[in-house]
Design a protein around this motif. Structure first.
Motif, PDB file in Angstrom:
ATOM      1  N   ASN A  27      25.020  -2.276  31.231  1.00  0.00           N
ATOM      2  CA  ASN A  27      24.779  -2.667  29.848  1.00  0.00           C
ATOM      3  C   ASN A  27      23.313  -2.495  29.469  1.00  0.00           C
ATOM      4  O   ASN A  27      22.943  -2.700  28.339  1.00  0.00           O
ATOM      5  N   GLY A  28      22.470  -2.095  30.417  1.00  0.00           N
ATOM      6  CA  GLY A  28      21.044  -1.998  30.142  1.00  0.00           C
ATOM      7  C   GLY A  28      20.371  -3.340  30.358  1.00  0.00           C
ATOM      8  O   GLY A  28      20.958  -4.273  30.907  1.00  0.00           O
ATOM      9  N   ALA A  29      19.124  -3.459  29.917  1.00  0.00           N
ATOM     10  CA  ALA A  29      18.379  -4.690  30.159  1.00  0.00           C
ATOM     11  C   ALA A  29      17.278  -4.862  29.128  1.00  0.00           C
ATOM     12  O   ALA A  29      16.810  -3.903  28.512  1.00  0.00           O
ATOM     13  N   LEU A  30      16.873  -6.107  28.943  1.00  0.00           N
ATOM     14  CA  LEU A  30      15.689  -6.460  28.168  1.00  0.00           C
ATOM     15  C   LEU A  30      14.600  -6.755  29.188  1.00  0.00           C
ATOM     16  O   LEU A  30      14.753  -7.648  30.024  1.00  0.00           O
ATOM     17  N   THR A  66      10.989  -3.511  26.477  1.00  0.00           N
ATOM     18  CA  THR A  66      11.978  -2.443  26.346  1.00  0.00           C
ATOM     19  C   THR A  66      13.373  -3.050  26.334  1.00  0.00           C
ATOM     20  O   THR A  66      13.698  -3.883  27.175  1.00  0.00           O
ATOM     21  N   ASP A  67      14.182  -2.622  25.365  1.00  0.00           N
ATOM     22  CA  ASP A  67      15.568  -3.091  25.287  1.00  0.00           C
ATOM     23  C   ASP A  67      16.485  -1.876  25.367  1.00  0.00           C
ATOM     24  O   ASP A  67      16.541  -1.063  24.449  1.00  0.00           O
ATOM     25  N   THR A  68      17.178  -1.734  26.503  1.00  0.00           N
ATOM     26  CA  THR A  68      18.099  -0.606  26.695  1.00  0.00           C
ATOM     27  C   THR A  68      19.550  -1.064  26.653  1.00  0.00           C
ATOM     28  O   THR A  68      20.446  -0.318  27.031  1.00  0.00           O
ATOM     29  N   ARG A  69      19.782  -2.270  26.205  1.00  0.00           N
ATOM     30  CA  ARG A  69      21.139  -2.808  26.196  1.00  0.00           C
ATOM     31  C   ARG A  69      21.996  -2.147  25.128  1.00  0.00           C
ATOM     32  O   ARG A  69      21.514  -1.835  24.036  1.00  0.00           O
ATOM     33  N   THR A  70      23.252  -1.965  25.449  1.00  0.00           N
ATOM     34  CA  THR A  70      24.214  -1.445  24.478  1.00  0.00           C
ATOM     35  C   THR A  70      25.068  -2.560  23.889  1.00  0.00           C
ATOM     36  O   THR A  70      25.733  -2.358  22.881  1.00  0.00           O
ATOM     37  N   ALA A 128      24.759 -11.585  19.584  1.00  0.00           N
ATOM     38  CA  ALA A 128      24.334 -11.834  18.204  1.00  0.00           C
ATOM     39  C   ALA A 128      23.586 -13.162  18.127  1.00  0.00           C
ATOM     40  O   ALA A 128      23.818 -14.075  18.917  1.00  0.00           O
ATOM     41  N   GLY A 129      22.649 -13.248  17.174  1.00  0.00           N
ATOM     42  CA  GLY A 129      21.978 -14.515  16.915  1.00  0.00           C
ATOM     43  C   GLY A 129      20.933 -14.921  17.918  1.00  0.00           C
ATOM     44  O   GLY A 129      20.609 -16.111  18.051  1.00  0.00           O
ATOM     45  N   VAL A 130      20.347 -13.966  18.658  1.00  0.00           N
ATOM     46  CA  VAL A 130      19.267 -14.288  19.587  1.00  0.00           C
ATOM     47  C   VAL A 130      18.050 -13.441  19.243  1.00  0.00           C
ATOM     48  O   VAL A 130      18.158 -12.400  18.594  1.00  0.00           O
ATOM     49  N   PHE A 131      16.877 -13.896  19.659  1.00  0.00           N
ATOM     50  CA  PHE A 131      15.644 -13.138  19.437  1.00  0.00           C
ATOM     51  C   PHE A 131      14.781 -13.272  20.678  1.00  0.00           C
ATOM     52  O   PHE A 131      14.947 -14.188  21.473  1.00  0.00           O
ATOM     53  N   TRP A 132      13.830 -12.326  20.862  1.00  0.00           N
ATOM     54  CA  TRP A 132      12.955 -12.381  22.031  1.00  0.00           C
ATOM     55  C   TRP A 132      11.512 -12.595  21.599  1.00  0.00           C
ATOM     56  O   TRP A 132      11.136 -12.302  20.468  1.00  0.00           O
ATOM     57  N   THR A 159      -0.529 -15.294  32.940  1.00  0.00           N
ATOM     58  CA  THR A 159       0.905 -15.082  33.158  1.00  0.00           C
ATOM     59  C   THR A 159       1.581 -14.730  31.840  1.00  0.00           C
ATOM     60  O   THR A 159       1.510 -15.493  30.875  1.00  0.00           O
ATOM     61  N   LEU A 160       2.237 -13.573  31.809  1.00  0.00           N
ATOM     62  CA  LEU A 160       2.970 -13.104  30.630  1.00  0.00           C
ATOM     63  C   LEU A 160       4.461 -13.287  30.880  1.00  0.00           C
ATOM     64  O   LEU A 160       4.968 -12.895  31.931  1.00  0.00           O
ATOM     65  N   SER A 161       5.163 -13.850  29.915  1.00  0.00           N
ATOM     66  CA  SER A 161       6.582 -14.154  30.086  1.00  0.00           C
ATOM     67  C   SER A 161       7.365 -13.658  28.877  1.00  0.00           C
ATOM     68  O   SER A 161       6.915 -13.800  27.733  1.00  0.00           O
ATOM     69  N   LEU A 162       8.542 -13.116  29.140  1.00  0.00           N
ATOM     70  CA  LEU A 162       9.464 -12.648  28.099  1.00  0.00           C
ATOM     71  C   LEU A 162      10.643 -13.603  28.046  1.00  0.00           C
ATOM     72  O   LEU A 162      11.287 -13.879  29.055  1.00  0.00           O
ATOM     73  N   PHE A 163      10.906 -14.118  26.845  1.00  0.00           N
ATOM     74  CA  PHE A 163      12.003 -15.050  26.639  1.00  0.00           C
ATOM     75  C   PHE A 163      12.965 -14.495  25.584  1.00  0.00           C
ATOM     76  O   PHE A 163      12.550 -13.750  24.683  1.00  0.00           O
ATOM     77  N   GLU A 164      14.224 -14.874  25.685  1.00  0.00           N
ATOM     78  CA  GLU A 164      15.195 -14.618  24.613  1.00  0.00           C
ATOM     79  C   GLU A 164      15.869 -15.943  24.305  1.00  0.00           C
ATOM     80  O   GLU A 164      16.291 -16.673  25.215  1.00  0.00           O
TER      81      GLU A 164
END
Length: 211
Positions: free
Chosen positions: A51-54, A87-91, A95-99, A203-208
């Protein structure tokens, strides 16, 4: 004109037919057993459908600050955060989420035992590297140091501070695929700060998260 090979195949077919008529219900002789042989393994590796990844990547694992703009009130050191790319490679994106991406610094520790310089002395000014391709992604606000004039944002990078935010839900933004930001870094210290080398970890962090 029919070729010689085709004629032979046709003749063999006719002869075979004539033979069948002649033998009636007689059985055909079985092929003899092979005197030798060899097997061939046929292999295929069928990968799962992904499905890809964020994901988050940083262009370098270190940066350095140099002294610029010091005055009688403080010493100042500036530099640039290496490019941070989401990078977002998800297919199939929920719905209703943000990063969003945050940064948080540790204290600067002296290489020879100097007193630590606490993280409130380090600030930043985030910026999108290519605003034209930002779509609905924006940079976070500037964060001043504790030695700057008192404002709601003169807290330094003690806690998690916003580097970049996707304002739409990830399902819509995923079509753009990739976004990059960095930040101008500034460290302000007392004028009598102990000399020597210091190191802090940012420290850098990615959240959704859900809207």
């Amino acid at each position: 004109m029919i070729s010689k090979g085709a004629a032979l195949r046709t003749a063999a077919g006719v002869l075979g037919g004539l033979m069948l008529v002649g033998v009636g219900s007689a059985a055909f002789a079985a092929y003899p057993d092979p005197t030798s042989g060899s097997d061939v393994d046929v292999n295929v590796d069928i990968a799962a459908v992904e499905n890809g990844a964020l994901s988050l990547t940083v262009a370098a694992n270190a940066t350095s600050l140099a002294e610029t703009g010091s005055n009688a009130s403080y010493r100042q050191f500036t530099g640039t955060l290496p490019n941070v790319t989401v990078t977002d490679t998800r297919t199939d994106v929920p719905a209703g989420v943000f990063w969003y991406v945050t940064g948080q610094a540790s204290s600067f520790v002296g290489a020879t035992g100097q007193p630590d310089i606490t993280a409130d002395h380090l600030g930043w000014a985030p910026a999108l590297v290519n605003p034209a391709n930002a779509d609905d992604v924006v940079e976070g606000p500037a964060v001043d140091t504790s030695l700057d004039p008192t404002t709601p944002n003169n807290v330094g990078l003690v806690g998690e501070e916003l580097l970049a935010l996707n304002l739409t839900d990830s399902q819509a933004a995923a079509t753009a695929g990739q976004w990059t930001a960095n930040a101008g870094l500034v460290l302000k210290t007392a004028v009598d700060v102990a000399p020597g080398a210091y190191t802090s970890t940012l420290t850098l962090s990615l959240f959704e998260d859900a809207l």
